[in-house]
Write a protein that holds these residues in place. Structure first.
Motif, short mmCIF file in Angstrom:
data_model
loop_
_atom_site.label_atom_id
_atom_site.label_comp_id
_atom_site.label_asym_id
_atom_site.label_seq_id
_atom_site.Cartn_x
_atom_site.Cartn_y
_atom_site.Cartn_z
N MET A 104 1.32 -1.06 0.24
CA MET A 104 0.10 -0.01 -0.32
C MET A 104 1.09 1.28 0.30
SD MET A 104 -3.07 1.03 2.90
CE MET A 104 -3.22 3.01 3.24
N GLN A 105 0.88 2.01 -0.54
CA GLN A 105 1.83 3.38 -0.92
C GLN A 105 0.71 4.64 0.03
OE1 GLN A 105 4.06 4.62 -2.41
NE2 GLN A 105 4.87 2.95 -3.63
N LEU A 106 1.67 5.61 0.84
CA LEU A 106 1.01 5.72 1.40
C LEU A 106 0.46 7.05 0.52
CD1 LEU A 106 3.54 5.52 4.97
CD2 LEU A 106 0.94 5.13 4.66
N THR A 107 -0.50 8.21 1.23
CA THR A 107 -0.27 9.45 -0.46
C THR A 107 -0.24 10.09 1.24
OG1 THR A 107 -2.54 9.45 1.40
CG2 THR A 107 -3.01 8.75 -0.89
N GLN A 108 0.16 12.30 0.09
CA GLN A 108 0.79 12.78 0.94
C GLN A 108 -0.12 12.95 2.11
OE1 GLN A 108 3.50 14.37 0.79
NE2 GLN A 108 3.52 15.50 2.20
N THR A 109 -1.63 12.64 2.24
CA THR A 109 -1.95 13.05 3.47
C THR A 109 -2.03 11.83 4.81
OG1 THR A 109 -4.48 13.55 1.83
CG2 THR A 109 -4.96 13.25 3.75
N TYR B 86 -0.57 13.27 8.22
CA TYR B 86 -1.30 12.98 9.04
C TYR B 86 -0.62 12.36 10.23
CZ TYR B 86 -4.86 10.55 11.73
OH TYR B 86 -5.23 8.98 13.32
N TRP B 87 -0.23 11.53 10.27
CA TRP B 87 1.30 10.93 10.96
C TRP B 87 2.35 11.84 11.06
CZ3 TRP B 87 0.20 7.17 14.05
CH2 TRP B 87 -0.55 6.38 13.29
N GLN B 88 3.05 12.47 10.44
CA GLN B 88 3.77 14.06 10.86
C GLN B 88 2.62 15.01 12.65
OE1 GLN B 88 4.90 15.74 7.45
NE2 GLN B 88 6.54 14.28 7.06
N LYS B 89 1.96 15.33 12.04
CA LYS B 89 0.94 15.73 12.97
C LYS B 89 0.84 14.76 14.33
CE LYS B 89 -1.53 19.08 9.99
NZ LYS B 89 -2.84 19.03 9.07
N ASN B 90 0.67 13.36 13.87
CA ASN B 90 0.21 12.42 15.01
C ASN B 90 1.29 12.76 15.73
OD1 ASN B 90 -0.06 10.70 16.69
ND2 ASN B 90 -0.43 9.25 15.38
N LEU B 91 3.36 12.49 15.32
CA LEU B 91 3.75 12.96 15.79
C LEU B 91 4.31 13.60 16.39
CD1 LEU B 91 5.89 9.70 13.39
CD2 LEU B 91 5.25 9.53 15.31
N LYS B 92 4.41 14.88 16.10
CA LYS B 92 4.37 15.98 15.92
C LYS B 92 3.92 16.30 18.08
CE LYS B 92 5.17 20.94 15.65
NZ LYS B 92 5.00 21.85 14.78
N LEU B 93 2.97 16.06 18.33
CA LEU B 93 1.78 16.04 19.35
C LEU B 93 2.10 15.52 20.28
CD1 LEU B 93 -0.71 17.20 20.68
CD2 LEU B 93 -2.37 15.67 18.83
N THR B 94 2.56 14.11 19.71
CA THR B 94 3.20 13.39 20.89
C THR B 94 4.53 13.59 21.27
OG1 THR B 94 1.74 11.08 19.53
CG2 THR B 94 3.47 10.72 20.84
N ALA B 95 4.88 14.56 20.86
CA ALA B 95 5.76 14.28 21.15
C ALA B 95 6.15 15.64 22.13
CB ALA B 95 7.44 14.16 20.21
N ILE B 96 5.69 16.22 21.55
CA ILE B 96 5.41 17.48 22.04
C ILE B 96 4.58 17.30 23.97
CG2 ILE B 96 3.77 19.98 22.98
CD1 ILE B 96 4.01 20.13 19.51
N LEU B 97 3.44 16.38 24.23
CA LEU B 97 3.28 16.09 25.16
C LEU B 97 3.77 15.47 25.78
CD1 LEU B 97 -0.96 15.31 24.00
CD2 LEU B 97 0.24 17.54 24.91
N LEU B 98 4.59 14.34 25.39
CA LEU B 98 5.41 13.21 26.47
C LEU B 98 6.66 14.33 26.92
CD1 LEU B 98 6.16 10.67 24.14
CD2 LEU B 98 4.97 10.39 26.32
N VAL B 99 7.45 15.22 26.21
CA VAL B 99 8.17 16.37 26.82
C VAL B 99 7.01 17.06 28.24
CG1 VAL B 99 8.52 18.60 26.40
CG2 VAL B 99 9.15 16.55 24.78
N GLU C 276 -9.85 15.69 9.63
CA GLU C 276 -9.61 16.71 8.90
C GLU C 276 -8.75 16.19 7.69
OE1 GLU C 276 -5.47 19.42 8.48
OE2 GLU C 276 -6.68 19.16 10.47
N HIS C 277 -8.27 15.15 8.45
CA HIS C 277 -8.47 14.01 6.92
C HIS C 277 -9.14 13.22 6.69
CE1 HIS C 277 -3.84 15.62 6.77
NE2 HIS C 277 -4.11 16.00 8.55
N GLY C 278 -9.96 12.81 7.04
CA GLY C 278 -11.31 12.25 6.87
C GLY C 278 -10.36 10.34 6.49
N VAL C 279 -10.61 10.31 8.12
CA VAL C 279 -10.69 9.19 9.10
C VAL C 279 -10.85 9.15 10.04
CG1 VAL C 279 -7.53 8.57 7.33
CG2 VAL C 279 -8.28 9.74 9.59
N GLN C 280 -11.97 9.96 9.96
CA GLN C 280 -12.13 9.66 11.41
C GLN C 280 -13.49 8.31 11.22
OE1 GLN C 280 -13.32 11.78 8.58
NE2 GLN C 280 -15.45 11.95 8.67
N GLU C 281 -13.44 7.79 12.63
CA GLU C 281 -14.59 6.66 12.50
C GLU C 281 -15.84 7.06 12.53
OE1 GLU C 281 -14.12 4.92 16.77
OE2 GLU C 281 -11.67 4.42 16.12
N GLY C 282 -17.25 6.59 12.16
CA GLY C 282 -18.15 6.20 12.20
C GLY C 282 -19.23 6.62 13.06
#
Length: 88
Positions: free
Chosen positions: A1-6, A10-23, A79-85
C-alpha cells in the motif's frame, strides 16, 4: 500500500503532538522530583508545593494531556478523513 501525502501529513502531525505531550509529561513527572527540595520551601494550603504537585498536580496534568490528545486527534481525523463512524 502506497502512502499518500495526506497519510504522511496525518502521521507527522500525530508524531509532533505526541512528542510535545511526552515532553510535558516528562517535565510534570520528573521535573517535580528533580526540584523537590527548592519546591518544598513554597507552601500551598499548608503543604510543601513539591508534595502537592506530586500528589495532586501531576494527576491533573495527566488528565489534561489525555483530554487534549483526544480532542486534537479527533480534529486531525476529521481533517484528513479518517474519523470513525457515528455511534448510534
Amino acid at each position: 500500500m502506497q502512502l499518500t501525502q495526506t497519510h504522511i501529513d496525518y502521521w507527522q502531525k500525530n508524531l509532533k503532538l505526541t512528542a510535545i505531550l511526552l515532553v510535558i509529561w516528562f517535565i510534570a513527572t520528573f521535573g517535580v522530583a528533580w526540584f523537590a527540595i527548592p519546591l518544598a520551601e513554597i507552601k500551598m494550603f499548608g503543604w510543601p508545593l513539591s508534595f502537592y504537585m506530586a500528589a495532586q498536580g501531576s494527576l491533573v496534568i495527566y488528565v489534561v494531556i489525555i483530554g487534549y490528545y483526544a480532542l486534537k486527534m479527533r480534529a486531525y481525523d476529521q481533517e484528513h478523513g479518517v474519523q470513525e463512524g457515528e455511534i448510534e
